[in-house]
Motif scaffolding. Sequence first.
Motif, PDB file in Angstrom:
ATOM      1  N   VAL A  90      -3.277   8.496 -11.883  1.00  0.00           N
ATOM      2  CA  VAL A  90      -3.248   7.684 -10.336  1.00  0.00           C
ATOM      3  C   VAL A  90      -3.367   8.932  -9.619  1.00  0.00           C
ATOM      4  N   ASP A  91      -3.949   8.329  -8.209  1.00  0.00           N
ATOM      5  CA  ASP A  91      -4.479   9.700  -6.907  1.00  0.00           C
ATOM      6  C   ASP A  91      -2.930  10.027  -6.714  1.00  0.00           C
ATOM      7  N   GLY A  92      -3.004  11.459  -6.802  1.00  0.00           N
ATOM      8  CA  GLY A  92      -1.960  12.508  -5.811  1.00  0.00           C
ATOM      9  C   GLY A  92      -1.301  12.774  -4.552  1.00  0.00           C
ATOM     10  N   GLY A 131       3.674   6.778  -5.117  1.00  0.00           N
ATOM     11  CA  GLY A 131       4.962   6.346  -5.949  1.00  0.00           C
ATOM     12  C   GLY A 131       5.057   4.651  -5.434  1.00  0.00           C
ATOM     13  N   LEU A 132       4.510   4.293  -4.973  1.00  0.00           N
ATOM     14  CA  LEU A 132       3.918   2.702  -4.725  1.00  0.00           C
ATOM     15  C   LEU A 132       3.136   2.621  -5.582  1.00  0.00           C
ATOM     16  N   MET A 133       1.915   2.806  -6.401  1.00  0.00           N
ATOM     17  CA  MET A 133       1.017   2.119  -6.917  1.00  0.00           C
ATOM     18  C   MET A 133       1.749   2.411  -8.496  1.00  0.00           C
ATOM     19  N   ALA A 134       2.023   4.002  -8.830  1.00  0.00           N
ATOM     20  CA  ALA A 134       3.305   3.660 -10.588  1.00  0.00           C
ATOM     21  C   ALA A 134       4.142   2.880 -10.484  1.00  0.00           C
ATOM     22  N   ASN A 135       4.777   2.098  -9.323  1.00  0.00           N
ATOM     23  CA  ASN A 135       6.229   1.502  -9.251  1.00  0.00           C
ATOM     24  C   ASN A 135       5.327   0.141  -9.598  1.00  0.00           C
ATOM     25  N   TYR A 136       4.520  -0.044  -8.464  1.00  0.00           N
ATOM     26  CA  TYR A 136       3.933  -1.527  -8.824  1.00  0.00           C
ATOM     27  C   TYR A 136       2.999  -1.641 -10.356  1.00  0.00           C
ATOM     28  N   ILE A 137       2.333  -0.640 -10.395  1.00  0.00           N
ATOM     29  CA  ILE A 137       1.650  -1.127 -11.428  1.00  0.00           C
ATOM     30  C   ILE A 137       2.472  -1.175 -12.855  1.00  0.00           C
ATOM     31  N   SER A 138       3.907  -0.458 -13.431  1.00  0.00           N
ATOM     32  CA  SER A 138       4.530  -0.537 -14.005  1.00  0.00           C
ATOM     33  C   SER A 138       5.134  -1.454 -13.508  1.00  0.00           C
ATOM     34  N   VAL A 164      -6.152   2.038 -14.357  1.00  0.00           N
ATOM     35  CA  VAL A 164      -4.986   1.501 -15.825  1.00  0.00           C
ATOM     36  C   VAL A 164      -5.703   1.832 -16.977  1.00  0.00           C
ATOM     37  N   VAL A 165      -5.667   2.286 -18.343  1.00  0.00           N
ATOM     38  CA  VAL A 165      -6.242   2.388 -19.820  1.00  0.00           C
ATOM     39  C   VAL A 165      -5.098   1.589 -20.616  1.00  0.00           C
ATOM     40  N   ILE A 166      -5.764   0.246 -20.698  1.00  0.00           N
ATOM     41  CA  ILE A 166      -5.070   0.070 -21.818  1.00  0.00           C
ATOM     42  C   ILE A 166      -6.048   0.008 -23.025  1.00  0.00           C
ATOM     43  N   PRO A 167      -5.341   1.216 -24.043  1.00  0.00           N
ATOM     44  CA  PRO A 167      -5.891   1.960 -25.367  1.00  0.00           C
ATOM     45  C   PRO A 167      -7.094   1.045 -26.580  1.00  0.00           C
ATOM     46  N   LEU A 223     -12.451   7.643  -8.690  1.00  0.00           N
ATOM     47  CA  LEU A 223     -10.939   8.212  -8.395  1.00  0.00           C
ATOM     48  C   LEU A 223     -10.975   9.802  -8.025  1.00  0.00           C
ATOM     49  N   VAL A 224     -12.104  10.058  -8.425  1.00  0.00           N
ATOM     50  CA  VAL A 224     -12.106  11.850  -7.588  1.00  0.00           C
ATOM     51  C   VAL A 224     -12.606  11.057  -5.523  1.00  0.00           C
TER      52      VAL A 224
END
Length: 380
Positions: free
Chosen positions: A129-131, A138-145, A107-110, A98-99
Motif C-alpha cells: 500500500v502507498d503509505g 488504512g482505508l485501502m488495506a481494510n477494504y482489500i482485506s 495486491v499479489v496473488i502468489p 506505485l511510486v
Amino acid sequence: MGGGMTPRDRLRRLTALVRKETLQIGRDPSSLLIAVVLPLLLLFLFGYGVSFDLRRSPICLVVEQQSAAASELTASFLASRFFSVQGAVTTRDCQEDLVAGRVNAVVVIPSDFANRLYARDPAPMQILVDGSDPNTAGLMANYISGTWQTWQAIEADSRGRGVAPRLGVTARYRYNPEKESRNFLLPGLVAVIMTLIGTMLTALVVSREWERGTMEAMMATPLSVFELLLGKLIPYYLLGMAALGVTTTIAVWLFDVPFRGSVLVLVAVSTVFLLTTLGQGLLISTLAKNQFVATQAALFSAFLPGFLLSGLVYEIPSMPWPIRLFTYVVPARYFVPSMQTMFLAGDVPGVLVPNSLALLVIATVLFAVVAKKTPKRLDG
C-alpha cells in the motif's frame, strides 16, 4: 442628547437604520457575492468534489500463476465498486505505477495460492500500500482485506468447508447507514459558511463606513450604541438566516443529506451561532476600520479556525493539547457538531444544549467588548 425620546421614536429611528443597511446590502455587489455566490460555490465544491469515501481507487492486481481460485478472486476485485483494477504478472510491473502514484496499492496473488488453498493451508495474499497518505492507506488495506475475507468465506462455503461460527457479529451503522462522508461533511460545511457570512459581511460593512466617513455622520445623530449595533445586526442576521435556508435546502434536496431534526430547533441554534459571528465581525471592524485589514482578520480569526479547528476535517481529540485548548474559544467547534447532530441524529438535547450555552457565553463576551470599544460619542 435624545433623552426625551419616546419608545416609538426610538423604534422609528431603529427602523430607519435597518432600512438604510438593507438598501446598502442590495447596492453592494461584494455583499451579495459573499452571501449568495460564495456559499453556493463552496457547497457544490464539497458536495461533488470532496469525499472521504473510497470509490474506484486504482490498484494493481498481480496474478503470478493462473488458476480457477485466482480467477475467482480476481473477479471479486473487478466486481467491487471500491477498486479500479489493472492486471500484471509480476510485482515489478506495478512498482513504477506505485511510486508514481498511479495506483494506491498492489495486491499479489502468489503462484502457490491455489495449492495452499485446496490443501487447507493458509493461503497468503500480499498487499503493498502507498503509505504517503496514512488515512487512504488504512482505508485501502481494510477494504482489500475485507474483499479477500468475503471471497474466502464464500469460497469455503461453496466447497462445503465452512465452519459455523460460535459467535456471530452483525454491524449496524446508525445515523449514517449509507456510510456516505457527504452526509457528515455538508452539515459541517453549512456551519462554516455561516461563519464566513456572519463574520466577513459585518467586518467589511462597518469598516467600509469608517473609510468613507459615514460613521462620523452617524455620530452626529442621537443614535445610542445599542441602537447602532442592533441596526447593523438585524439585516445581516436575516441575510445569514436566508443563506442558512438556501444551503440547508440544497444539502437535503440536491445531495440527499438526511435532516432528522426540527426546523425550529435549527433556527434557534443557528440564531445563537449567528450572534457570535456577527459580534466577532463587528469587533473586527471596530478595531480595524479598514476593509483590507478587516477581511484578513475575518479570514484568519473566523473562517480558517472554523474550517480547521471545528472537527469538520480533523478530529479534535487527535490534536495536540494546546490546540485542543484553543478550540474551546472557536464558535464553530460548537456549531459544527450541533449541525451534524440535527441532520443525522435529530434534536439531541445532550449535544445541542451545552453547545448553545457555550455559544451564548461567547456571544455575550464579544458584544460586551464591542460595546466597550465603540466610541462613546454615539451614546444618545
